[in-house]
Scaffold this motif. Structure first.
Motif, short mmCIF file in Angstrom:
data_model
loop_
_atom_site.label_atom_id
_atom_site.label_comp_id
_atom_site.label_asym_id
_atom_site.label_seq_id
_atom_site.Cartn_x
_atom_site.Cartn_y
_atom_site.Cartn_z
N UNK A 23 0.84 -1.19 0.00
CA UNK A 23 0.00 0.00 0.00
C UNK A 23 0.87 1.24 0.00
N UNK A 24 0.56 2.18 -0.87
CA UNK A 24 1.35 3.41 -0.96
C UNK A 24 1.22 4.24 0.31
N UNK A 25 2.31 4.94 0.64
CA UNK A 25 2.26 5.93 1.71
C UNK A 25 1.67 7.20 1.11
N UNK A 26 0.71 7.80 1.80
CA UNK A 26 -0.07 8.89 1.22
C UNK A 26 -0.06 10.11 2.14
N UNK A 27 0.16 11.27 1.54
CA UNK A 27 -0.10 12.55 2.19
C UNK A 27 -1.21 13.22 1.40
N UNK A 28 -2.02 14.05 2.06
CA UNK A 28 -3.18 14.61 1.37
C UNK A 28 -3.33 16.09 1.70
N UNK A 29 -3.60 16.89 0.65
CA UNK A 29 -3.86 18.32 0.81
C UNK A 29 -5.19 18.64 0.15
N UNK A 30 -5.97 19.51 0.79
CA UNK A 30 -7.24 19.94 0.24
C UNK A 30 -7.09 21.40 -0.18
N UNK A 31 -7.21 21.66 -1.47
CA UNK A 31 -6.86 22.95 -2.03
C UNK A 31 -7.88 24.03 -1.72
N UNK A 32 -7.41 25.29 -1.71
CA UNK A 32 -8.31 26.42 -1.55
C UNK A 32 -7.61 27.62 -0.95
N UNK A 117 -1.26 20.96 14.08
CA UNK A 117 -0.56 20.08 15.02
C UNK A 117 -0.78 18.61 14.73
N UNK A 118 -1.73 18.30 13.82
CA UNK A 118 -2.11 16.92 13.51
C UNK A 118 -2.59 16.17 14.75
N UNK A 119 -3.25 16.89 15.65
CA UNK A 119 -3.80 16.29 16.86
C UNK A 119 -5.32 16.29 16.79
N UNK A 120 -5.95 15.46 17.64
CA UNK A 120 -7.40 15.31 17.61
C UNK A 120 -8.09 16.14 18.68
N UNK A 121 -9.32 16.54 18.37
CA UNK A 121 -10.21 17.12 19.35
C UNK A 121 -11.61 16.60 19.01
N UNK A 136 -14.19 31.62 5.56
CA UNK A 136 -12.84 31.18 5.93
C UNK A 136 -12.14 32.11 6.91
N UNK A 137 -12.34 33.42 6.75
CA UNK A 137 -11.64 34.37 7.62
C UNK A 137 -12.14 34.32 9.06
N UNK A 138 -13.26 33.67 9.30
CA UNK A 138 -13.80 33.55 10.65
C UNK A 138 -13.25 32.34 11.40
N UNK A 139 -12.59 31.45 10.68
CA UNK A 139 -12.09 30.22 11.32
C UNK A 139 -10.76 30.49 12.02
N UNK A 140 -10.72 30.21 13.31
CA UNK A 140 -9.50 30.41 14.07
C UNK A 140 -8.51 29.26 13.86
N UNK A 141 -9.02 28.09 13.50
CA UNK A 141 -8.18 26.92 13.27
C UNK A 141 -8.61 26.24 11.98
N UNK A 142 -7.66 25.59 11.32
CA UNK A 142 -7.99 24.74 10.17
C UNK A 142 -8.26 23.34 10.71
N UNK A 143 -9.49 22.89 10.53
CA UNK A 143 -9.92 21.59 11.06
C UNK A 143 -10.30 20.66 9.91
N UNK A 144 -10.23 19.36 10.19
CA UNK A 144 -10.40 18.36 9.15
C UNK A 144 -11.09 17.13 9.74
N UNK A 200 -3.42 15.97 5.72
CA UNK A 200 -3.23 14.74 6.49
C UNK A 200 -1.83 14.24 6.19
N UNK A 201 -1.01 14.07 7.22
CA UNK A 201 0.38 13.70 7.00
C UNK A 201 0.48 12.28 6.46
N UNK A 202 1.67 11.92 5.98
CA UNK A 202 1.88 10.62 5.35
C UNK A 202 1.49 9.48 6.29
N UNK A 203 0.86 8.47 5.71
CA UNK A 203 0.41 7.32 6.49
C UNK A 203 0.18 6.14 5.56
#
Length: 266
Positions: A23-32, A117-121, A136-144, A200-203
């Protein structure tokens, strides 16, 4: 939905024909675009040079069959531009994050990734929908959101996984039928929701599983690293390093392939 965000459905699939070390190691970015100054991963990626997409692109899914996978081993990703021929169904009429919250339960608690930080909440789907829909300008954090499993929700009734995925799925082919009603691994269908500049960092997906993605809206960028023995050793060292967050795995290997996909692609 705003073009800056992405909404996608995917599932894991394990098969005895798919060795887990391939299985390939994958990193992912969502554009915008977003005004939030948390875009460190976007800045890192924009400063890099990646190998061009060399993977097979198909117009539709007619040739994506179990026989093909058994013959080729599914050693590399395949991109399918249109879903015709896949035996797949997806929600029609512009599914929104608010729709997802309604169908999956607005009080349901979900895991959310803080991208910087790649941490969960944790937050409820109602809170997530409000966050996602604000400017977008109202978001204090980028969440996924990358782990919302929807198999037992009304949303799943609007989705049918590709036939080849159902043919390969151990839950469909091996799991005892008398246990499927209540007791089975709920990893068959996920809904991912990402605002601009999510990362999402490589996994390697769990258990060496294969994955299919279908992008409903927005744009998604994948970064693939071939799972050679040398690369897997580098991945193991990187993933266990205390400096993981400060090291870009793509710099440690010979080649990292960038693949961009748009809405409607599988």
């Amino acid at each position: 939905m705003p073009a800056e965000n992405t909404l996608q459905l995917y599932c894991y699939c394990r098969s005895p024909d798919s060795p887990e070390d391939k299985r390939f190691m994958i990193g992912q970015l969502h554009e915008g675009n977003t005004a939030v100054e948390e875009k460190r991963f976007t800045k890192i990626l924009q400063s890099k040079t990646f190998a061009k997409d060399r993977f097979e692109h198909l117009v539709n899914g007619e040739d994506v069959t179990l026989e093909r996978f058994r013959r080729t081993g599914l050693k590399e990703p395949i991109l399918i531009e249109r879903m015709e021929g896949l035996g797949m169904e997806m929600p029609e009429g512009g599914l929104t994050v608010s729709d997802v919250a309604d169908m999956c339960g607005r009080t349901r608690t979900i895991d959310v990734i803080e991208v910087s930080t790649q941490t969960e909440r944790s937050m409820t789907l109602n809170e997530w929908a409000k966050y996602f829909d604000q400017p977008p300008e109202k978001r204090e954090r980028i969440l996924n959101v990358i782990s919302l499993e929807i198999s037992d929700t009304p949303l799943s009734q609007k989705c049918l996984r590709p036939k080849v995925v159902r043919d390969l799925d151990w839950i469909e082919t091996v799991w005892p039928s008398d246990l499927k009603v209540k007791e089975y691994p709920r990893v068959q269908l996920y809904c991912l929701m990402s605002v601009a500049d999510s990362y999402t960092d490589f996994h390697i997906d769990f258990g060496g599983s294969s994955v299919f993605y279908h992008l409903l809206s927005g744009e998604k960028v994948f970064y693939f690293i071939e799972p050679t023995k040398a690369n897997l050793k580098k991945y193991e060292k990187w993933s266990s390093s205390p400096d993981q967050g400060a090291t870009f795995l793509g710099d440690e290997v010979k080649e990292c392939v960038e693949v961009r996909i748009g809405a409607g692609t599988t």
